[in-house]
Design a protein around this motif. Structure first.
Motif, short mmCIF file in Angstrom:
data_model
loop_
_atom_site.label_atom_id
_atom_site.label_comp_id
_atom_site.label_asym_id
_atom_site.label_seq_id
_atom_site.Cartn_x
_atom_site.Cartn_y
_atom_site.Cartn_z
N UNK A 191 -78.10 -14.46 37.70
CA UNK A 191 -78.47 -14.17 39.09
C UNK A 191 -79.04 -15.41 39.77
N UNK A 192 -79.84 -16.20 39.04
CA UNK A 192 -80.39 -17.43 39.61
C UNK A 192 -79.27 -18.45 39.86
N UNK A 193 -78.35 -18.53 38.91
CA UNK A 193 -77.22 -19.45 39.07
C UNK A 193 -76.39 -19.06 40.30
N UNK A 194 -76.24 -17.76 40.54
CA UNK A 194 -75.50 -17.30 41.71
C UNK A 194 -76.18 -17.74 43.01
N UNK A 195 -77.49 -17.64 43.06
CA UNK A 195 -78.24 -18.09 44.23
C UNK A 195 -78.02 -19.58 44.48
N UNK A 196 -78.09 -20.36 43.41
CA UNK A 196 -77.93 -21.80 43.54
C UNK A 196 -76.53 -22.18 43.99
N UNK A 197 -75.51 -21.59 43.38
CA UNK A 197 -74.14 -21.97 43.74
C UNK A 197 -73.78 -21.51 45.15
N UNK A 206 -68.42 -24.76 52.32
CA UNK A 206 -67.56 -23.76 51.69
C UNK A 206 -68.15 -22.36 51.88
N UNK A 207 -67.38 -21.33 51.52
CA UNK A 207 -67.85 -19.96 51.61
C UNK A 207 -68.70 -19.63 50.38
N UNK A 208 -69.76 -18.84 50.59
CA UNK A 208 -70.53 -18.38 49.44
C UNK A 208 -69.79 -17.26 48.72
N UNK A 209 -70.12 -17.07 47.45
CA UNK A 209 -69.41 -16.11 46.61
C UNK A 209 -70.15 -14.78 46.48
N UNK A 210 -71.47 -14.82 46.39
CA UNK A 210 -72.24 -13.63 46.03
C UNK A 210 -73.04 -13.03 47.18
N UNK A 211 -72.99 -13.65 48.35
CA UNK A 211 -73.67 -13.10 49.52
C UNK A 211 -75.18 -13.17 49.46
N UNK A 238 -71.13 -9.53 42.38
CA UNK A 238 -72.59 -9.49 42.19
C UNK A 238 -72.95 -8.77 40.89
N UNK A 239 -72.23 -7.72 40.59
CA UNK A 239 -72.52 -6.96 39.37
C UNK A 239 -72.35 -7.82 38.13
N UNK A 240 -71.39 -8.73 38.14
CA UNK A 240 -71.13 -9.59 36.99
C UNK A 240 -72.26 -10.58 36.73
#
Length: 268
Positions: A191-197, A206-211, A238-240
């Motif tokens: 989840x932290x990695x998702x925020x960073x990317x 670019x477009x974000x992936x996880x919103x 997001x679930x992943x």
């Protein structure tokens, strides 16, 4: 049975406290504490809760949070016998410097407004502390790599992420390889990695992936979800990475999630 993440409950309590609904705020805080919420410094310094301080229930909540923190520290010491206490102390200071002024933002905004000298001065102070924190974290990463919870505990591990997340795109790109290795080895939460990317993607156009990243309209004060790839399937992505549904996430900022509302937000 406890429902919901404790940090999400504390965020909900902040909203209720700022709205002046003490009973609802204390209800959420009580549930979060019973769920082992242990961020004593963050809760005790958060100006959003100032109007709760004269209530006897606040003293009880704070004492319970402090007890949770003590228990968690004791468990960490027992679970991780090789923990580096000197490094933990350094990271505690970095965490406090990262969070304290940010916790004042809602209070300053409510009192003075968004685009005001007071708000700009707070941003200047935050940026200065961020620069200092980045130098310290850079030194830690060069010496230890990404220190996992075995070396610095859960909070220390989180602190490394927070400083990188709040840094410039140049700093983020420099330490993205370390973040990749930390993710692969279980030292960094998905989840932290998702925020960073997501933040890096937007910084690079670019477009974000996880919103995870929102935009605030400086005129109206309303929040919108920033440009997102394939919004119809964002909840599956997001679930992943152990993130909850968009509907629940964006409701904290007064957003009713739907593709139609998302597209309206982009237009505005």
């Amino acid at each position: 049975k406890m429902l919901g993440r404790t940090d999400h409950r504390v965020e909900t309590a902040r909203s209720w406290a700022l709205a002046g609904n003490k009973d609802s705020a204390f209800y959420q805080l009580d549930r979060s504490v019973k769920g082992n919420y242990a961020e004593y410094f963050r809760l005790s310094t958060d100006t959003a809760f100032c109007n709760l301080h004269d209530d006897d229930r606040w003293v009880k909540i704070i004492k319970m949070v402090k007890l949770n923190e003590y228990r968690n520290d004791s468990l960490a010491n027992a679970q991780y016998p090789n923990i580096n206490h000197r490094l933990v102390t350094i990271l505690d200071t970095i965490f406090n410097n990262d969070q304290q002024l940010r916790l004042e933002e809602p209070f300053i905004e409510k009192q003075y407004g968004w685009n005001t000298p007071q708000r700009k001065e707070l941003t200047r102070k935050i940026n200065k502390l961020d620069s200092i924190n980045q130098l310290k974290v850079s030194s830690i990463l060069q010496q230890y790599g990404w220190p996992g919870k075995e070396l610095v505990g859960e909070k220390g591990n989180l602190t490394i992420f927070l400083v990188i997340q709040h840094s410039s795109i140049e700093f983020q790109k420099r330490y993205l390889p370390e973040a990749n290795k930390a993710l692969a080895s279980g030292k960094l939460r998905p989840s932290s990695y998702a925020l960073l990317t997501d933040r890096m993607a937007l910084a690079e156009g670019r477009l974000q992936t996880y919103g995870t990243q929102l935009f605030r309209n400086p005129v109206t004060g309303k929040y919108f979800v920033q440009p997102l790839v394939d919004p119809a399937n964002v909840d599956q992505r997001r679930s992943k990475v152990s993130l909850g549904p968009m509907k629940d996430y964006v409701s904290q900022w007064g957003i009713n999630w739907s593709i139609e509302e998302y597209e309206k937000g982009l237009e505005k």
